[in-house]
Design an enzyme around this catalytic site. Sequence first.
Site, short mmCIF file in Angstrom:
data_model
loop_
_atom_site.label_atom_id
_atom_site.label_comp_id
_atom_site.label_asym_id
_atom_site.label_seq_id
_atom_site.Cartn_x
_atom_site.Cartn_y
_atom_site.Cartn_z
N HIS A 96 -6.49 -12.63 -2.67
CA HIS A 96 -6.92 -11.24 -2.55
C HIS A 96 -6.30 -10.37 -2.95
O HIS A 96 -4.94 -9.30 -4.00
CB HIS A 96 -6.94 -10.82 -1.09
N ASP A 98 -5.32 -5.79 -2.31
CA ASP A 98 -5.84 -5.48 -0.09
C ASP A 98 -6.39 -4.14 -0.68
O ASP A 98 -7.21 -3.35 -0.97
CB ASP A 98 -4.12 -5.03 -0.12
N ARG A 265 5.20 -3.84 6.28
CA ARG A 265 4.76 -3.62 4.22
C ARG A 265 4.10 -1.83 4.58
O ARG A 265 3.86 -1.39 5.74
CB ARG A 265 3.03 -4.37 4.61
C1 SIN Z 1 -0.01 -9.76 2.37
O1 SIN Z 1 -0.92 -9.67 2.64
O2 SIN Z 1 0.12 -8.29 2.47
C2 SIN Z 1 1.35 -10.17 2.80
C3 SIN Z 1 1.69 -11.24 2.08
C4 SIN Z 1 2.63 -11.76 2.46
O3 SIN Z 1 2.91 -11.75 3.52
O4 SIN Z 1 3.63 -12.55 1.97
#
Ligand code: SIN
Length: 276
Positions: A96, A98, A265
């Site tokens: 994906h 984001d 994140r």
């Molecule tokens: C995400 O989609 O932001 C998570 C990616 C990850 O945990 O490596």
Amino acid sequence: MRVEPIAGALGAEIIGVDLSRDLSDATVAEIRRVWLEHLVVFFRDQDLPPARLLAFAHRFGEPIEYPFVKGLDEFPQIIPVLKLEHETINFGGIWHSDTTYLDVPPMASMLVAREVPPAGGDTEFANMYLAYETLSDGLKRVLDGLVAVNSSAAADVSRTREDRLKDSARADARKEYVAAHPVVRVHPETGRRALYVNVAHTVRFEGMTEEESRPLLQYLFRQQTRPELTCRFRWRAGSLAMWDNRCAQHNAINDYQGHRRLLHRITLAGDKPKGP
Ligand code: SIN
């Protein structure tokens, strides 16, 4: 600063920068240049507790909150990406870009690893410029004129949030977010064209049914994550990745059952996608 590409298609490690220090404007500009060239950049062994991570993020853009998962109490723009030992579903475990179901999706995202499993839990990235550029001229012409509908409620991606939402769901999240964006996105900084559909969120082409859209979408979903368009990053505690959601996709690999993995994140505000 030294730059070492980690694959042919995208991804570079930047060596020799301590992100916990006040970076000069020239250093930030150079990191941004390398990031625009390689789509995702990685740094190792960084000491970035939440306040410092946020300060670093502010040098590249405006941190924003994620619609579904609550952020840290004192830092709502930082969400924990956590998988516990007994959990089986991992957050973001599907290709994906984001939150493309938002009218104004984020420009960039960064993740810093806090706890990693003994093996596994890598993240893959794919280059959406190459995904577009390697199509035939005829298909490019068709796609240049199309708009796609993106939803937060597609079944496969909803599943990747299930475990995380048990204890960290936002009370103010909507049931579904939907946004239409051009299938081919012109990058606002580089001017290059990138394929801007993804298997997690894109449900159909505007003006067509899901059934009518499916064959071409499925072809594009396969095409855009071919191994030669990707790179794969092995995390260590203190590693940081920063990727460009306008031209790259990512996928968190769920191959570490029985182990804990925690990353923090941040996403950075973007602009409304524009077509050719
Ligand atoms: C995400 O989609 O932001 C998570 C990616 C990850 O945990 O490596």
